[in-house]
Design a protein around this motif. Structure first.
Motif: not given
Length: 362
Positions: A285, A331, A335, A338-340, A342, A356
């Protein structure tokens, strides 16, 4: 059948794209059409001998990618177009788009056929358009602070004057101050509504992925903010390891995410502060961080930060309005890739957002 074969050969010979047939087992070029000379600048009769030198001219950043795509193609697992760059002796770059297919033979052989198209002009056009779009997004964020900030100050000053002159029996003065307050408030809302609308539109369009040097694209965005460092009284930095990181992304959407995160950092970072962006490549990643030295986010507001119309929405230090939608859209876009995303933050200690993104897209 002979007429059909003749017609097919005539069509292939008059294509503007390079059509080729390559024997994977014998590692030999079987056929290449006349467009080879116009597109790749070689001699058709010597195309097989020129192939190694042609491959050696692949851009260094594209060689591993090309080898990976060739391996997938050899296994019949590559179903999308491949774009790579050729370096010419004069330093010019040529963008090529390859579409190919694998053809297993009855004798166990494997033939590879495909089309190679010069897409340099289209790439240059798209690059200029994206540069303009990135600059537009950065400029909108900057202007929203440059314009809304002074209007907020005028609004507050007018409200204070009106409070101090309540005892005066001067209706015309009170009406004038009311008009000033209302005009400032409506103008500020209009500025932020426009910026929010631009951001909202991006999430309702399907992803248009392409292989992008993330370091270069984020660098363009940071440069746009650096040009305004003195006016904003903030410092912007970018650190990346390595110097070139390639990902398959929707550039426009992801750059809007960066602009929105940086715009939020500007809202909550006092004058003289620092906003730092870092990019780090890992085996599976890429990790992106946007950190500021601002007022931070209290712990009780963090859990719902990425919800629509979150209770964590707060006006900026300079009175900037917030809809509470920005983080929710960020967000969603992350997404979609296909990431995230925080964050880590403490009240009074600044905030750091982490994104990420996967190297391989499912």
């Amino acid at each position: 059948m002979p007429e059909t074969a003749f017609l097919a050969e005539h069509v292939v010979e008059n294509l503007r794209q390079v059509f080729f047939v390559y024997d994977l087992v014998a590692r030999r070029l079987h056929y290449v059409n006349a467009a080879y000379e116009a597109v790749l600048g070689g001699r058709r009769a010597q195309a097989a001998q020129e192939l190694p030198a042609l491959l050696a001219r692949l851009h260094p950043d594209d060689r591993d990618y090309a080898a990976e795509c060739f391996a997938k193609l050899s296994q019949g697992r590559l179903h999308e177009a491949v774009e790579v760059r050729l370096l010419h002796p004069d330093g010019q770059l040529q963008w090529l788009c390859l579409n190919a297919a694998l053809h297993p033979q009855p004798d166990g052989g494997q033939l590879l056929s495909g089309l190679v198209e010069d897409v340099t002009a289209a790439k240059e056009y798209a690059r200029n358009a994206e540069r303009f779009n990135n600059k537009k997004n950065s400029t909108l964020e900057i202007l929203s602070h440059d314009l809304a900030g002074p209007l907020g100050v005028i609004h507050s000053a007018a409200a204070e004057v009106r409070a101090r002159t309540q005892h005066l029996s001067d209706p015309s003065l009170h009406e004038l101050l009311r008009i000033i307050e209302q005009t400032c408030r409506e103008s500020t809302d209009l500025i932020h509504d426009f910026v929010d609308h631009e951001f909202l539109e991006s999430v309702n369009v399907e992803l248009r992925r392409e292989r992008v040097n993330l370091v270069e694209r984020v660098g363009i965005t940071i440069d746009n903010y650096r040009r305004q460092q003195q006016q904003l009284n903030l410092r912007f930095t970018l650190q990346a390891h390595p110097e070139a990181i390639y990902l398959s992304i929707d550039e426009n959407k992801l750059m809007q995410v960066f602009n929105n995160l940086i715009g939020n950092a500007i809202k909550f970072t006092p004058a003289g502060g620092h906003i730092a962006v870092t990019l780090h490549e890992h085996p599976g990643h890429v990790l992106i961080t946007v950190a500021d030295t601002g007022i931070g986010i209290p712990g009780e507001l963090q859990s719902g930060l990425f919800e629509k119309f979150t209770r964590a929405r707060r006006p900026g230090l300079r009175g900037e309005k917030t809809t509470g939608l920005g983080m929710s859209i960020i967000k969603t876009i992350v997404e979609l890739h296909q990431g995230r995303i925080w964050l880590e933050s403490e009240a009074g200690q600044g905030a750091t957002f982490f994104i990420e993104l996967p190297r391989e897209v499912e």
